[in-house]
Design an enzyme around this catalytic site. Structure first.
Site, PDB file in Angstrom:
ATOM      1  CB  SER A 115      -0.904   0.000   1.237  1.00  0.00           C
ATOM      2  OG  SER A 115      -1.464   1.271   1.444  1.00  0.00           O
ATOM      3  CE1 TYR A 137      -6.438   4.013  -2.252  1.00  0.00           C
ATOM      4  CE2 TYR A 137      -4.632   4.381  -0.720  1.00  0.00           C
ATOM      5  CZ  TYR A 137      -5.794   3.712  -1.068  1.00  0.00           C
ATOM      6  OH  TYR A 137      -6.298   2.745  -0.251  1.00  0.00           O
ATOM      7  CB  THR A 163      -6.266   1.697  -5.154  1.00  0.00           C
ATOM      8  OG1 THR A 163      -5.501   0.493  -5.087  1.00  0.00           O
ATOM      9  CG2 THR A 163      -7.587   1.491  -4.431  1.00  0.00           C
ATOM     10  CE  LYS A 270      -7.437  -3.449  -3.926  1.00  0.00           C
ATOM     11  NZ  LYS A 270      -7.984  -2.412  -3.050  1.00  0.00           N
ATOM     12  N   GLY A 327     -14.157 -10.260   0.671  1.00  0.00           N
ATOM     13  CA  GLY A 327     -14.929 -11.312   1.323  1.00  0.00           C
ATOM     14  C   GLY A 327     -14.322 -12.701   1.283  1.00  0.00           C
ATOM     15  NE  ARG A 329     -13.403 -12.299   5.918  1.00  0.00           N
ATOM     16  CZ  ARG A 329     -13.146 -11.316   5.037  1.00  0.00           C
ATOM     17  NH1 ARG A 329     -12.403 -11.542   3.972  1.00  0.00           N
ATOM     18  NH2 ARG A 329     -13.631 -10.107   5.237  1.00  0.00           N
TER      19      ARG A 329
HETATM   20  C1  FMN Z   1      -7.620  -2.037   7.025  1.00  0.00           C
HETATM   21  C2  FMN Z   1      -7.666  -1.971   5.540  1.00  0.00           C
HETATM   22  C3  FMN Z   1      -6.811  -1.116   4.864  1.00  0.00           C
HETATM   23  C4  FMN Z   1      -6.811  -1.060   3.468  1.00  0.00           C
HETATM   24  N1  FMN Z   1      -5.934  -0.246   2.831  1.00  0.00           N
HETATM   25  C5  FMN Z   1      -5.875  -0.263   1.471  1.00  0.00           C
HETATM   26  C6  FMN Z   1      -4.889   0.491   0.788  1.00  0.00           C
HETATM   27  O1  FMN Z   1      -4.087   1.182   1.394  1.00  0.00           O
HETATM   28  N2  FMN Z   1      -4.875   0.414  -0.566  1.00  0.00           N
HETATM   29  C7  FMN Z   1      -5.750  -0.358  -1.285  1.00  0.00           C
HETATM   30  O2  FMN Z   1      -5.680  -0.410  -2.510  1.00  0.00           O
HETATM   31  N3  FMN Z   1      -6.694  -1.082  -0.650  1.00  0.00           N
HETATM   32  C8  FMN Z   1      -6.763  -1.057   0.696  1.00  0.00           C
HETATM   33  N4  FMN Z   1      -7.688  -1.832   1.334  1.00  0.00           N
HETATM   34  C9  FMN Z   1      -8.584  -2.694   0.543  1.00  0.00           C
HETATM   35  C10 FMN Z   1      -7.937  -4.061   0.298  1.00  0.00           C
HETATM   36  O3  FMN Z   1      -6.843  -3.976  -0.571  1.00  0.00           O
HETATM   37  C11 FMN Z   1      -8.935  -5.042  -0.301  1.00  0.00           C
HETATM   38  O4  FMN Z   1      -9.565  -4.430  -1.412  1.00  0.00           O
HETATM   39  C12 FMN Z   1     -10.000  -5.500   0.688  1.00  0.00           C
HETATM   40  O5  FMN Z   1      -9.475  -5.616   1.982  1.00  0.00           O
HETATM   41  C13 FMN Z   1     -10.562  -6.835   0.236  1.00  0.00           C
HETATM   42  O6  FMN Z   1     -11.573  -7.261   1.063  1.00  0.00           O
HETATM   43  P1  FMN Z   1     -11.356  -8.325   2.252  1.00  0.00           P
HETATM   44  O7  FMN Z   1     -10.708  -7.551   3.372  1.00  0.00           O
HETATM   45  O8  FMN Z   1     -12.729  -8.774   2.574  1.00  0.00           O
HETATM   46  O9  FMN Z   1     -10.448  -9.418   1.729  1.00  0.00           O
HETATM   47  C14 FMN Z   1      -7.715  -1.874   2.735  1.00  0.00           C
HETATM   48  C15 FMN Z   1      -8.569  -2.755   3.412  1.00  0.00           C
HETATM   49  C16 FMN Z   1      -8.560  -2.807   4.803  1.00  0.00           C
HETATM   50  C17 FMN Z   1      -9.472  -3.768   5.495  1.00  0.00           C
END
Ligand code: FMN
Length: 414
Positions: A115, A137, A163, A270, A327, A329
């Site tokens: 990230s 981003y 993203t 993304k 989602g 898991r």
């Molecule tokens: C705590 C947290 C922080 C996240 N930070 C980013 C990020 O910095 N950049 C990004 O592209 N997606 C970020 N995401 C989204 C994740 O890359 C991903 O799309 C998402 O967690 C997928 O869903 P899941 O947690 O159910 O597997 C974040 C998600 C969470 C839960």
């Protein structure tokens, strides 16, 4: 003779749900709350998991394959299972942070997504040997974007994830956790009641000799001499992002072009939810896209990612690599997503729970749990490889898929 405590908790866990329970027990409430995240009423975050429950299988009783393979190729990388690490800001979960996650990705043979808001630098993460995709981003001006790309490429990143699905939709009906500006002693004392009841979390940070780092080292400014300045705090970085005008499709094409010139490695968009956007992304020349609603953290009311996979894969899956996230898991979730047209999935919270529960070993444990689940599903379905999966391998109820923006016959402007 050393007497072992027979009641000691086994650090290995058998499912992602168990890892999540351990994470909840171990982490201070605000840190756990930041991982749960979600937005508004939580409709999307709930649907991301619930939708997988609507899908089923029809297993065979005999005639299964003795040898099963889950290795595949995605975004120019050979991976040992179709599960990638999605980029997340894992601030304060574990002192190993993204370095521990990357080591786990490397030992288990998959891609590490890092990230923009990560707590560890891209140089530290690529040094683990993990095939690292740097996530960006749309934040800062174009010169800054290019400088960050150049830094990621110089560090050895083998792909870029843009993203762009963020609408700053933050209010939560269950309340947001407090995130301090920085974690100094004063903050620790103020937040002490939430922290002192979590001795293992404190112990891990104490042992590492550092307090949780709420800065974003990958967003450090570069001086005229090429030297990097100090990392901005999470809030400074967020402010820059919020005040950057949103990207257009021309900006997407520009980003892809810059990355192609700098690195020549894959460029992934993304956050795609709509078929018309997938077609625009293809026209902008992306190598891959992730069907994603940012784990339910973006615009609440967006359907579960798994509902949007097949229509998008049908539209562009022959031209580029379609992955999905949201989602996942268990291994059978991965098999459902691949059967419906994803080349691979990305995981977010699942590995964050593992990291919180047991550091690098916990992330490896999560990948192993998924691997075991994929293998069982392949066995039950009587196939010998993930590449053989088709939509016919999944029981899909009527009305399950969401083909958003599919009526557009031609791609209009933004
Ligand atoms: C705590 C947290 C922080 C996240 N930070 C980013 C990020 O910095 N950049 C990004 O592209 N997606 C970020 N995401 C989204 C994740 O890359 C991903 O799309 C998402 O967690 C997928 O869903 P899941 O947690 O159910 O597997 C974040 C998600 C969470 C839960």
């Amino acid at each position: 003779m050393k007497l072992e405590n027979p009641w000691k908790q086994n650090p290995w866990f058998e499912s992602v749900a168990v890892a999540q329970r351990r994470a909840r027990k171990r982490l201070p409430a605000p840190v756990y709350g930041a991982l749960v995240a979600g937005s508004e009423r939580g409709q999307t975050i709930d649907d991301n998991e619930a939708a997988f429950r609507e899908l089923g299988f029809a297993p065979h009783v005999a005639g299964q394959q003795a040898e099963r393979s889950m290795a595949t190729t995605v975004l120019d990388q050979e991976i040992s299972l179709p599960v990638l690490i999605s980029p997340t800001g894992v601030q304060a979960v574990h002192p190993g942070g993204e370095v521990a996650v990357a080591r786990a990705a490397a030992t288990r043979g998959t891609i590490m997504g890092l990230s923009n808001f990560a707590s560890k630098s891209v140089e530290e993460v690529t040094a683990t040997g993990a095939a690292t995709f740097f996530q960006m981003y749309w934040t800062g001006d174009r010169d800054v974007v290019v400088q960050r790309m150049q830094r990621a490429h110089a560090a050895g990143a083998v792909g870029l994830i843009a993203t762009l699905d963020w609408s700053f939709s933050m209010g939560r009906d269950w309340g947001s956790p407090e995130i301090p500006e920085k974690v100094d002693l004063k903050t620790m004392v103020r937040m002490a009641p939430k922290v002192v009841t979590k001795p293992r979390w404190l112990y891990e940070f104490g042992r590492s000799g550092q307090l949780p780092d709420l800065t974003a080292p990958n967003l450090a400014p570069q001086g005229a001499d090429g030297k990097l300045g100090s990392a901005p705090t999470f809030f400074m970085a967020y402010y820059e992002w919020m005040t950057t005008p949103p990207p257009s499709w021309e900006d997407v094409a520009w980003m892809r072009e810059q990355w192609a010139q700098i690195s020549g490695t894959p460029f992934v968009l993304k956050g795609v939810c709509r078929v018309d956007d997938a077609l625009r992304a293809r026209d902008a020349g992306v190598s891959g896209l992730s069907v994603s609603n940012h784990g339910g953290n973006n615009l609440d009311g967006t359907p579960a990612a798994i509902r949007m996979v097949k229509p998008i894969a049908d539209a562009v899956g022959h031209d580029l690599d379609v992955v999905m996230d949201g989602g996942i898991r268990r291994g059978s979730d991965v098999v459902k997503a691949v059967a419906l047209g994803a080349r691979a999935v990305m995981i977010g919270r699942a590995y964050l729970w593992g990291l919180a529960a047991n550091g690098q070993a916990g992330v490896e444990n999560v990948l192993d749990v998924l691997r075991g689940g994929i293998d069982s599903a392949l066995m039950g379905l009587g196939v010998s490889s993930v590449d053989e999966l088709t939509p016919d391998h999944v029981l899909v109820p009527a009305g399950f898929h969401r083909a958003l923006g599919a009526d557009a016959t031609e791609v209009a402007g933004p």
